[in-house]
Design a protein around this motif. Structure first.
Motif, PDB file in Angstrom:
ATOM      1  N   ALA A 216      37.819 -80.852  13.472  1.00 10.69           N
ATOM      2  CA  ALA A 216      39.009 -80.419  14.014  1.00 10.69           C
ATOM      3  C   ALA A 216      38.134 -79.380  15.269  1.00 10.69           C
ATOM      4  N   THR A 217      39.064 -78.808  16.111  1.00 14.63           N
ATOM      5  CA  THR A 217      38.780 -78.248  17.274  1.00 14.63           C
ATOM      6  C   THR A 217      39.541 -76.661  17.257  1.00 14.63           C
ATOM      7  N   GLN A 218      38.861 -75.615  17.451  1.00 13.52           N
ATOM      8  CA  GLN A 218      39.603 -74.379  17.734  1.00 13.52           C
ATOM      9  C   GLN A 218      39.385 -74.129  19.263  1.00 13.52           C
TER      10      GLN A 218
ATOM     11  N   LEU B 248      44.096 -74.753  16.512  1.00 11.30           N
ATOM     12  CA  LEU B 248      44.454 -73.494  16.961  1.00 11.30           C
ATOM     13  C   LEU B 248      45.318 -72.653  15.923  1.00 11.30           C
ATOM     14  N   ASP B 249      46.262 -73.707  15.449  1.00 15.96           N
ATOM     15  CA  ASP B 249      47.158 -73.210  14.191  1.00 15.96           C
ATOM     16  C   ASP B 249      46.354 -74.122  12.930  1.00 15.96           C
TER      17      ASP B 249
ATOM     18  N   THR C 146      43.928 -68.968  17.045  1.00 17.48           N
ATOM     19  CA  THR C 146      42.778 -68.884  17.932  1.00 17.48           C
ATOM     20  C   THR C 146      43.438 -69.069  19.437  1.00 17.48           C
ATOM     21  N   ALA C 147      42.957 -67.988  20.392  1.00 18.89           N
ATOM     22  CA  ALA C 147      43.345 -68.115  21.903  1.00 18.89           C
ATOM     23  C   ALA C 147      42.724 -69.378  22.467  1.00 18.89           C
ATOM     24  N   PRO C 148      43.342 -70.228  23.007  1.00 21.09           N
ATOM     25  CA  PRO C 148      42.518 -71.412  23.656  1.00 21.09           C
ATOM     26  C   PRO C 148      41.629 -71.207  24.608  1.00 21.09           C
TER      27      PRO C 148
ATOM     28  N   LEU D 233      39.262 -68.576   9.413  1.00 20.26           N
ATOM     29  CA  LEU D 233      39.208 -69.848   9.170  1.00 20.26           C
ATOM     30  C   LEU D 233      38.348 -70.465   7.986  1.00 20.26           C
ATOM     31  N   ALA D 234      37.102 -69.962   7.911  1.00 23.03           N
ATOM     32  CA  ALA D 234      36.176 -70.425   7.003  1.00 23.03           C
ATOM     33  C   ALA D 234      36.626 -70.069   5.653  1.00 23.03           C
TER      34      ALA D 234
END
Length: 426
Positions: A190-192, A215-216, A419-421, A255-256
């Motif tokens: 996945a990506t933040q 991001l969510d 997370t702010a994009p 997130l971790a």
């Protein structure tokens, strides 16, 4: 009757081949809370055999590597991947580019850096020994929806495992599953990191193709919980972090924690283009940033590279080794002797700002975290951060230029969950 009574006592006291008894005092509570004969148990060892996994950072085919690809895909990535991944049964990298039929189809995406590579890049990855890649990053859809459709088709035609993208969210978050030595390995990507103006069009949904967006983190955590039930070892490979910042940003550590609580055993990350620290969060292993692996950057610290080799017996991480390298002409060159010792010392020092430990402790997974529906905490309201006077801006070199990079210290308050994009250059 006596025989049946003895059988009952042996079974329900945890006397199974795959489930060790509570020999360590710090596992007493965990063993009482989790099913003994299940991958939900933090002490689960599956078939009891060790599996060694190799991870590299960002790979794309711009600059010198692209020239090599055009000349000969089979030798484009050189012969050093095999050295850096020696002894591993799974070898994974982040594929930091779109893969298309030739050139990016219109319309062009509204972003500064566009990376595109032909289908022959799959040949290059295979020839270098890579057997799975993630494209959950901020360049997978650089060629728009038509390019993504080509990318998915190429992956299907070549039968090369690419995860983190899909025709919908279910496909994008679907784990890569493989059985090695009888051990069931599940890898989720996945990506933040997605440009703010592209979040709505790039994020995979129930009806829209795209990347697995975290991001969510709700969908990602749910995917980990589902994989946890049927996998002996659960790996999460993330695109996260702040470019050229050598410490985790305020979104990475929460997130971790959430991923480990949900049952992830290994969490690997890239995107900052520099090396971040790695270590244990409880009994799980976290690496906040592997840096570049095959990349056009030619200025330190972006040239610092290496592979992370992790050995696991089910959920038990028995070893984690960093093999340092430096990037020359776009490719990672293994270090030896004094340069290797210096690089290893630097890598170990990077752990100091991560809140990670050099050795494992008690598991931080919880039965509720692994089984209950995840609800993302509400992000606290924070004032807009203003960089202090005199700080520099962040930039990353393009294939044809070599600006220096600097990063202002973070000035945010309490870390939000989402997370702010952002759209990083590389």
């Amino acid at each position: 009757m006596l025989f049946l009574l003895l059988l009952y006592v042996v079974f329900f006291s945890g006397g199974g081949q795959n489930t060790p008894g509570p020999s360590a005092s710090h596992h007493q509570t965990a063993l009482q809370a989790f099913p003994l004969h299940s991958p939900l148990n933090p002490d689960w060892k599956g078939d009891g055999k060790a599996v060694t996994l190799g991870f590299g950072g960002d790979v794309h085919f711009a600059g010198a590597v692209g020239t090599r690809l055009a000349a000969n895909p089979a030798t484009a990535l050189g012969d050093t991947f095999s050295q850096l991944f020696l002894g591993t049964q799974l070898r994974m990298v982040n594929l930091q580019t779109a893969i298309t039929d030739g050139t990016c189809p219109p319309p062009a995406q509204n972003k500064l850096y566009i990376f595109d590579a032909p289908a022959t890049s799959i040949t290059a990855l295979r020839s270098a020994g890579v057997n799975v890649a993630t494209q959950a990053n901020d360049h997978a859809i650089d060629c728009g929806p038509t390019g993504l459709a080509q990318n998915l088709a190429i992956a299907a035609q070549t039968k090369f495992p690419i995860i983190g993208i899909g025709n919908n969210a279910a496909q994008a978050f679907a784990p890569y599953r493989i059985k090695i030595k009888g051990q069931r390995i599940a890898v989720i990507a996945a990506t933040q990191v997605i440009a703010a103006n592209l979040v709505s069009t790039w994020s995979a949904t129930t009806s829209q193709p795209g990347v697995a967006a975290a991001l969510d983190p709700t969908e990602l955590i749910t995917a980990v919980q589902q994989a946890r039930r049927t996998a002996d070892t659960v790996v999460v490979y993330l695109h996260w972090g702040t470019e050229v910042q050598a410490c985790p940003n305020p979104q990475q550590e929460p997130l971790a924690q959430q991923l480990v609580n949900a049952g992830a055993d290994i969490v690997i990350g890239t995107d900052a283009h520099v090396i971040l620290g790695g270590g244990y969060l409880g009994s799980a292993y976290i690496d906040y940033g592997l840096g570049n692996f095959a990349f056009y950057d030619n200025i330190a610290p972006e040239t610092s590279s290496g592979s992370l080799i992790i050995t696991a017996i089910g959920r038990k991480i028995t070893g984690a080794t960093f093999r340092p390298a430096t990037i020359l002409a776009g490719l990672p060159q293994p270090l030896t002797g004094a340069p290797a010792a210096t690089a290893l010392q630097s890598w170990n020092s990077a752990r100091s700002c991560t809140n990670l430990a050099s050795t494992p402790t008690a598991s931080l997974a919880s039965e509720k975290g692994e089984t209950s529906p995840f609800v993302a905490p509400t992000a606290p309201t924070a004032p807009t951060a203003t960089p202090p006077a005199g700080t520099g801006s962040t930039s990353t070199s393009s294939p044809t230029s070599s600006p220096t990079s600097s990063t202002a210290p973070p000035t945010t308050t309490a870390p939000p969950t989402t997370t702010a994009p952002t759209d990083n250059a590389g």
